[in-house]
Design a protein around this motif. Structure first.
Motif, mmCIF file in Angstrom:
data_model
loop_
_atom_site.group_PDB
_atom_site.id
_atom_site.type_symbol
_atom_site.label_atom_id
_atom_site.label_comp_id
_atom_site.label_asym_id
_atom_site.label_seq_id
_atom_site.Cartn_x
_atom_site.Cartn_y
_atom_site.Cartn_z
ATOM 1 N N ILE A 1 106.650 2.901 113.318
ATOM 2 C CA ILE A 1 106.795 3.536 114.627
ATOM 3 C C ILE A 1 108.243 3.976 114.779
ATOM 4 C CG2 ILE A 1 106.570 3.264 117.114
ATOM 5 C CD1 ILE A 1 104.604 1.019 116.621
ATOM 6 N N ILE A 2 108.435 5.234 115.087
ATOM 7 C CA ILE A 2 109.786 5.761 115.259
ATOM 8 C C ILE A 2 109.933 6.351 116.656
ATOM 9 C CG2 ILE A 2 110.149 6.213 112.808
ATOM 10 C CD1 ILE A 2 109.367 9.071 113.227
ATOM 11 N N GLY A 3 111.155 6.469 117.105
ATOM 12 C CA GLY A 3 111.427 7.018 118.422
ATOM 13 C C GLY A 3 111.506 8.538 118.394
ATOM 14 N N PRO A 4 111.669 9.156 119.562
ATOM 15 C CA PRO A 4 111.785 10.618 119.620
ATOM 16 C C PRO A 4 112.923 11.172 118.774
ATOM 17 C CG PRO A 4 111.396 9.728 121.810
ATOM 18 C CD PRO A 4 111.663 8.547 120.904
ATOM 19 N N ASP A 5 113.934 10.323 118.489
ATOM 20 C CA ASP A 5 115.047 10.769 117.666
ATOM 21 C C ASP A 5 114.742 10.654 116.167
ATOM 22 O OD1 ASP A 5 115.000 8.048 117.385
ATOM 23 O OD2 ASP A 5 117.068 7.705 117.999
ATOM 24 N N ARG A 6 113.473 10.298 115.862
ATOM 25 C CA ARG A 6 112.998 10.174 114.472
ATOM 26 C C ARG A 6 113.624 8.998 113.741
ATOM 27 N NH1 ARG A 6 108.430 13.349 114.132
ATOM 28 N NH2 ARG A 6 108.731 15.056 115.584
ATOM 29 N N ARG A 7 114.139 8.040 114.487
ATOM 30 C CA ARG A 7 114.671 6.827 113.897
ATOM 31 C C ARG A 7 113.773 5.657 114.288
ATOM 32 N NH1 ARG A 7 121.173 7.389 115.228
ATOM 33 N NH2 ARG A 7 121.528 9.324 114.027
ATOM 34 N N PRO A 8 113.830 4.556 113.517
ATOM 35 C CA PRO A 8 113.002 3.399 113.870
ATOM 36 C C PRO A 8 113.207 2.982 115.322
ATOM 37 C CG PRO A 8 113.972 3.079 111.713
ATOM 38 C CD PRO A 8 114.587 4.328 112.273
ATOM 39 N N LEU A 9 112.125 2.668 116.004
ATOM 40 C CA LEU A 9 112.182 2.349 117.428
ATOM 41 C C LEU A 9 113.000 1.075 117.653
ATOM 42 C CD1 LEU A 9 110.975 3.630 119.977
ATOM 43 C CD2 LEU A 9 109.119 1.961 119.837
ATOM 44 N N ASP A 21 106.292 -5.240 126.111
ATOM 45 C CA ASP A 21 107.254 -4.421 126.862
ATOM 46 C C ASP A 21 106.887 -2.948 126.793
ATOM 47 O OD1 ASP A 21 108.717 -6.682 127.514
ATOM 48 O OD2 ASP A 21 110.048 -6.485 125.787
ATOM 49 N N LEU A 22 106.453 -2.497 125.623
ATOM 50 C CA LEU A 22 106.047 -1.098 125.473
ATOM 51 C C LEU A 22 104.828 -0.792 126.330
ATOM 52 C CD1 LEU A 22 106.465 -0.573 121.604
ATOM 53 C CD2 LEU A 22 108.029 0.121 123.431
ATOM 54 N N LEU A 23 103.886 -1.730 126.376
ATOM 55 C CA LEU A 23 102.676 -1.517 127.180
ATOM 56 C C LEU A 23 103.013 -1.523 128.670
ATOM 57 C CD1 LEU A 23 100.064 -3.709 125.257
ATOM 58 C CD2 LEU A 23 100.349 -1.223 125.179
ATOM 59 N N ASP A 24 103.902 -2.429 129.087
ATOM 60 C CA ASP A 24 104.321 -2.445 130.491
ATOM 61 C C ASP A 24 104.998 -1.130 130.862
ATOM 62 O OD1 ASP A 24 103.352 -4.990 130.834
ATOM 63 O OD2 ASP A 24 105.297 -5.986 130.592
ATOM 64 N N GLN A 25 105.821 -0.631 129.965
ATOM 65 C CA GLN A 25 106.501 0.644 130.205
ATOM 66 C C GLN A 25 105.484 1.776 130.302
ATOM 67 O OE1 GLN A 25 109.325 1.675 127.163
ATOM 68 N NE2 GLN A 25 109.990 3.544 128.191
ATOM 69 N N ALA A 26 104.458 1.748 129.445
ATOM 70 C CA ALA A 26 103.430 2.782 129.457
ATOM 71 C C ALA A 26 102.667 2.776 130.777
ATOM 72 C CB ALA A 26 102.465 2.579 128.288
ATOM 73 N N VAL A 27 102.363 1.585 131.291
ATOM 74 C CA VAL A 27 101.647 1.477 132.569
ATOM 75 C C VAL A 27 102.505 2.020 133.704
ATOM 76 C CG1 VAL A 27 100.692 -0.144 134.254
ATOM 77 C CG2 VAL A 27 100.208 -0.449 131.820
ATOM 78 N N SER A 74 95.521 7.902 116.421
ATOM 79 C CA SER A 74 95.241 9.326 116.205
ATOM 80 C C SER A 74 95.968 9.910 115.001
ATOM 81 C CB SER A 74 95.596 10.139 117.454
ATOM 82 O OG SER A 74 96.972 10.036 117.746
ATOM 83 N N GLY A 75 96.907 9.163 114.454
ATOM 84 C CA GLY A 75 97.578 9.614 113.242
ATOM 85 C C GLY A 75 97.008 8.912 112.023
ATOM 86 N N ASN A 76 97.245 9.487 110.881
ATOM 87 C CA ASN A 76 96.832 8.828 109.638
ATOM 88 C C ASN A 76 97.475 7.443 109.581
ATOM 89 O OD1 ASN A 76 96.728 8.020 106.804
ATOM 90 N ND2 ASN A 76 96.115 10.134 106.376
ATOM 91 N N ARG A 77 96.664 6.424 109.284
ATOM 92 C CA ARG A 77 97.181 5.052 109.333
ATOM 93 C C ARG A 77 98.265 4.777 108.295
ATOM 94 N NH1 ARG A 77 94.605 2.518 105.094
ATOM 95 N NH2 ARG A 77 92.576 3.364 104.474
ATOM 96 N N THR A 78 98.442 5.670 107.333
ATOM 97 C CA THR A 78 99.478 5.478 106.318
ATOM 98 C C THR A 78 100.771 6.208 106.666
ATOM 99 O OG1 THR A 78 98.730 7.372 105.003
ATOM 100 C CG2 THR A 78 97.695 5.243 104.545
ATOM 101 N N SER A 79 100.815 6.858 107.828
ATOM 102 C CA SER A 79 101.989 7.660 108.183
ATOM 103 C C SER A 79 102.720 7.076 109.391
ATOM 104 C CB SER A 79 101.565 9.097 108.515
ATOM 105 O OG SER A 79 100.870 9.682 107.435
ATOM 106 N N ASP A 80 103.994 7.410 109.522
ATOM 107 C CA ASP A 80 104.765 7.040 110.705
ATOM 108 C C ASP A 80 104.277 7.871 111.896
ATOM 109 O OD1 ASP A 80 106.304 5.412 109.099
ATOM 110 O OD2 ASP A 80 107.904 6.893 108.846
ATOM 111 N N TYR A 81 104.582 7.379 113.099
ATOM 112 C CA TYR A 81 104.327 8.222 114.263
ATOM 113 C C TYR A 81 105.407 7.985 115.308
ATOM 114 C CZ TYR A 81 102.398 4.465 117.247
ATOM 115 O OH TYR A 81 102.238 3.330 118.005
ATOM 116 N N VAL A 82 105.602 8.998 116.148
ATOM 117 C CA VAL A 82 106.663 8.968 117.154
ATOM 118 C C VAL A 82 106.147 8.326 118.435
ATOM 119 C CG1 VAL A 82 108.228 10.356 118.567
ATOM 120 C CG2 VAL A 82 107.754 11.024 116.195
ATOM 121 N N PHE A 83 106.878 7.323 118.919
ATOM 122 C CA PHE A 83 106.534 6.689 120.188
ATOM 123 C C PHE A 83 107.233 7.458 121.300
ATOM 124 C CE2 PHE A 83 106.637 3.709 123.661
ATOM 125 C CZ PHE A 83 105.428 3.044 123.571
ATOM 126 N N ASP A 84 106.470 8.316 121.982
ATOM 127 C CA ASP A 84 107.004 9.175 123.028
ATOM 128 C C ASP A 84 106.016 9.136 124.192
ATOM 129 O OD1 ASP A 84 107.812 11.193 124.725
ATOM 130 O OD2 ASP A 84 108.299 12.604 123.121
#
Length: 215
Positions: A1-9, A21-27, A74-84
């Protein structure tokens, strides 16, 4: 999982954020976006359900947590994805929020049409291109499930939902349902709407994502 800046979250102090914490933020973000959406729809004269605070909070939790789950799957399970979160909670595009809105729209149409779902059976008569295109997407559902199960790729289910959602949107714009030209045409289109809602509900449920009746 990487951030919008394409670096590790990372958190502000450089640590790895906890999932809770991420789920609380999402809510929290989901609640703000929902209130903004309600205000915007009312400003443009759209019908918006008048919901109490507890119901709105429940919707925010379902939408926020669902957005994170959907983005993860929703992304390929072998790939990184951006947490945005802004992108995850968008009401347009391949997101859980978009699909939850589509489901809520189906339920709204059935309620407004005072439809008895037990009578929405049989094979509808499809005469319009958008009706047939939507029906084709509906019958692809078992194929999508088999492909996802065979290769352990849940993103194939979200890809299917995205195709279904777009087909339903095109159908909704081109084919009046409650104001159809005849009772038989109205019933045929209500059958399609009911099938879309049931399919979205089932597919999201398989991904561990809830739906809501009103948004």
């Amino acid at each position: 999982i990487i951030g919008p800046d394409r670096r590790p979250l990372r958190t502000r102090d450089g640590g790895v954020p906890e999932l809770t914490d991420l789920l609380d933020q999402a809510v929290t973000v989901a609640a703000k976006k929902y209130e903004a959406s309600v205000a915007e729809r009312r400003e443009f004269g759209h019908e918006v359900p008048d919901l109490d605070d507890a119901t709105r909070q429940a919707i925010a939790e379902i939408v926020g947590i669902g957005a994170v789950k959907y983005a993860d799957l929703s992304g390929n399970r072998t790939s990184d994805y951006v947490f945005d979160l802004d992108r995850m909670l968008a009401t347009e595009g391949n997101t859980a929020t978009y699909m939850q809105y589509a489901y809520a729209r189906c339920r709204s149409i059935l309620r407004k049409g005072d439809a008895d779902e037990s009578k929405l059976t049989g094979t509808p008569n499809l005469t319009e291109p958008m009706e047939r295109a939507l029906a084709v997407q509906l019958i692809r559902f078992p194929e999508a499930l088999r492909a996802a199960a065979t290769d352990y790729f849940p993103h194939l289910i979200t890809a299917y939902l995205w195709d279904l959602g777009r087909s339903f949107s095109a159908f909704f714009e081109a084919c009046p349902v409650l104001k159809a030209e005849s009772d038989s045409l109205r019933k045929d289109r209500l059958i399609l709407v009911n099938l879309v809602g049931r399919t979205i509900h089932t597919a999201l449920g398989l991904l561990g994502i809830k739906t809501v009746e009103r948004m």
